[in-house]
Design an enzyme around this catalytic site. Structure first.
Site, PDB file in Angstrom:
ATOM      1  N   ASP A   1     -11.795 -29.388  16.374  1.00 19.60           N
ATOM      2  CA  ASP A   1     -11.368 -28.810  15.092  1.00 19.60           C
ATOM      3  C   ASP A   1      -9.893 -29.118  14.884  1.00 19.60           C
ATOM      4  O   ASP A   1      -9.172 -29.437  15.840  1.00 19.60           O
ATOM      5  CB  ASP A   1     -11.584 -27.287  15.074  1.00 19.60           C
ATOM      6  N   SER A   2      -9.443 -28.974  13.642  1.00 16.73           N
ATOM      7  CA  SER A   2      -8.024 -29.170  13.349  1.00 16.73           C
ATOM      8  C   SER A   2      -7.172 -28.107  14.054  1.00 16.73           C
ATOM      9  O   SER A   2      -5.984 -28.309  14.238  1.00 16.73           O
ATOM     10  CB  SER A   2      -7.792 -29.077  11.843  1.00 16.73           C
TER      11      SER A   2
ATOM     12  N   CYS B   1     -15.601 -28.586  12.286  1.00 18.45           N
ATOM     13  CA  CYS B   1     -14.618 -28.545  11.203  1.00 18.45           C
ATOM     14  C   CYS B   1     -15.296 -29.112   9.964  1.00 18.45           C
ATOM     15  O   CYS B   1     -15.776 -30.256   9.985  1.00 18.45           O
ATOM     16  CB  CYS B   1     -13.419 -29.408  11.603  1.00 18.45           C
TER      17      CYS B   1
ATOM     18  N   GLU C   1      -4.100 -19.617  11.333  1.00 12.44           N
ATOM     19  CA  GLU C   1      -3.283 -20.397  12.285  1.00 12.44           C
ATOM     20  C   GLU C   1      -1.999 -19.662  12.649  1.00 12.44           C
ATOM     21  O   GLU C   1      -1.439 -19.873  13.724  1.00 12.44           O
ATOM     22  CB  GLU C   1      -2.961 -21.783  11.700  1.00 12.44           C
TER      23      GLU C   1
ATOM     24  N   CYS D   1     -15.809 -23.093   6.168  1.00 14.72           N
ATOM     25  CA  CYS D   1     -14.660 -23.505   6.977  1.00 14.72           C
ATOM     26  C   CYS D   1     -14.735 -22.693   8.259  1.00 14.72           C
ATOM     27  O   CYS D   1     -14.931 -21.477   8.219  1.00 14.72           O
ATOM     28  CB  CYS D   1     -13.352 -23.216   6.239  1.00 14.72           C
TER      29      CYS D   1
ATOM     30  N   HIS E   1     -12.636 -21.749  10.278  1.00  9.54           N
ATOM     31  CA  HIS E   1     -11.587 -20.744  10.494  1.00  9.54           C
ATOM     32  C   HIS E   1     -11.972 -19.379   9.894  1.00  9.54           C
ATOM     33  O   HIS E   1     -11.468 -18.349  10.325  1.00  9.54           O
ATOM     34  CB  HIS E   1     -10.276 -21.165   9.817  1.00  9.54           C
TER      35      HIS E   1
HETATM   36  N1  DGL Z   1     -11.604 -25.386  10.283  1.00  8.33           N
HETATM   37  C1  DGL Z   1     -11.620 -26.487   9.413  1.00  8.33           C
HETATM   38  C2  DGL Z   1     -12.760 -26.506   8.451  1.00  8.33           C
HETATM   39  O1  DGL Z   1     -13.826 -26.039   8.825  1.00  8.33           O
HETATM   40  C3  DGL Z   1     -10.323 -27.074   8.941  1.00  8.33           C
HETATM   41  C4  DGL Z   1      -9.348 -26.265   8.261  1.00  8.33           C
HETATM   42  C5  DGL Z   1      -8.064 -27.011   7.980  1.00  8.33           C
HETATM   43  O2  DGL Z   1      -7.532 -27.621   8.902  1.00  8.33           O
HETATM   44  O3  DGL Z   1      -7.629 -26.966   6.824  1.00  8.33           O
HETATM   45  O4  DGL Z   1     -12.657 -26.992   7.363  1.00  8.33           O
END
Ligand code: DGL
Length: 280
Positions: free
Chosen positions: A16-17, A79, A164, A198, A200
């Site tokens: 993931d990012s 992600c 984050e 997402c 996150h």
């Molecule tokens: N967690 C990621 C997603 O599912 C990326 C979020 C990001 O880096 O903007 O899109």
């Protein structure tokens, strides 16, 4: 770096990012505890959600290559942004050149597959990063499987930075959690199912539940992706035999180790040891 010959079995890579993929990893580990995993978070370059197609593709390919170098034969892009913007190109153009026997899987398809049996009004909302919404990946996938379902997407650019920066439970988060939910439901009041598109966003769930009307089903991806991976490994014994099974998990980040350790330990409710890597 752990370098292994391409033929030796290895762990499953989860990328993931940043921290979001931990919500997927923990569900995968619950469903498939016997496997070994490597988690890689590109925390130094997060968020990906506001970046261009080319950059997300380039960063994701670097991460996948790193996980392959570490011995993974199977990588999950935990992600949505990377799944939306990079998965197809990597599968079509890069894998055949790198190693046609390795696999990279995403999170959008397993999520979309489940919604047909959830929505009654056939109006579904998607909360996701700007990149995922702009890519139109959700409406395109939904149209393929359920042409009668209409999809309304709402970008939530402030949600990933809240997570984050460890502000997901802070008072400041309320304003933006409520704002994006209200905007989505104003645009389509018939929505009865909302996908958290997402990885996150499950870390914001206590606040999302507070502002999401009770009649709406909120769909998080962790269990769906875990079930889909379980099914994939059952259907692909040749890949299953290339995944080691000692129940271990190693963590890697592109940011400072202490920062990742502190946040990841909070999100996972257990202390983790992490190693810094560089992607290029
Ligand atoms: N967690 C990621 C997603 O599912 C990326 C979020 C990001 O880096 O903007 O899109």
């Amino acid at each position: 770096m752990i370098q292994k010959p391409a033929t030796a079995p290895g762990p499953i890579g989860v990328f993931d990012s940043g921290y979001g993929g931990l919500t997927i990893l923990s569900k995968i580990r619950e469903a498939l505890p016997q496997y070994d995993y490597i988690y890689l978070g590109d925390n130094a370059r997060t968020p990906y959600g506001t970046r261009s197609f080319e950059i997300v593709y380039q960063f994701t390919l670097q991460a996948v290559t790193k996980l392959f170098d570490m011995g993974c034969h199977l990588v999950i892009l935990a992600c949505n942004t990377a799944s939306a913007k990079a998965l197809r190109s990597i599968q079509m153009h890069d894998l055949p050149l790198i190693d046609p026997n390795r696999r990279v899987l995403g999170v959008i398809r397993p999520t979309v597959e489940c919604i047909g049996s959830i929505t009654r009004t056939r109006h579904v909302g998607v909360l996701a990063t700007t990149g995922t919404i702009k890519s139109e990946s959700y409406p395109l996938e939904v149209r393929k499987l359920f042409p009668d379902i209409s999809v309304c997407g709402e970008p939530c650019p402030l949600w990933v930075p809240l997570v984050e920066n460890n502000e997901a439970q802070g008072d400041g988060a309320d304003y933006f959690v409520r704002k994006y939910i209200d905007e989505l439901l104003t645009r389509d009041p018939l929505i009865d199912t909302v996908i958290l598109g997402c990885t996150h966003y499950p870390l914001l769930l206590p606040k999302i539940r507070q502002y999401m009307p009770a009649h709406i089903t909120t769909v998080a991806q962790g269990e769906l992706v875990a079930d889909s991976l379980k099914d994939y490994l059952r259907r692909h014994p040749e890949m299953d035999s290339r995944c080691t099974k000692q129940g271990t998990c190693l963590y890697f980040t592109t940011e400072a180790e202490e920062k990742f350790c502190e946040s990841a330990s909070t999100f996972l409710n257990e202390s983790v040891k992490v190693t810094k890597v560089e992607l290029a």
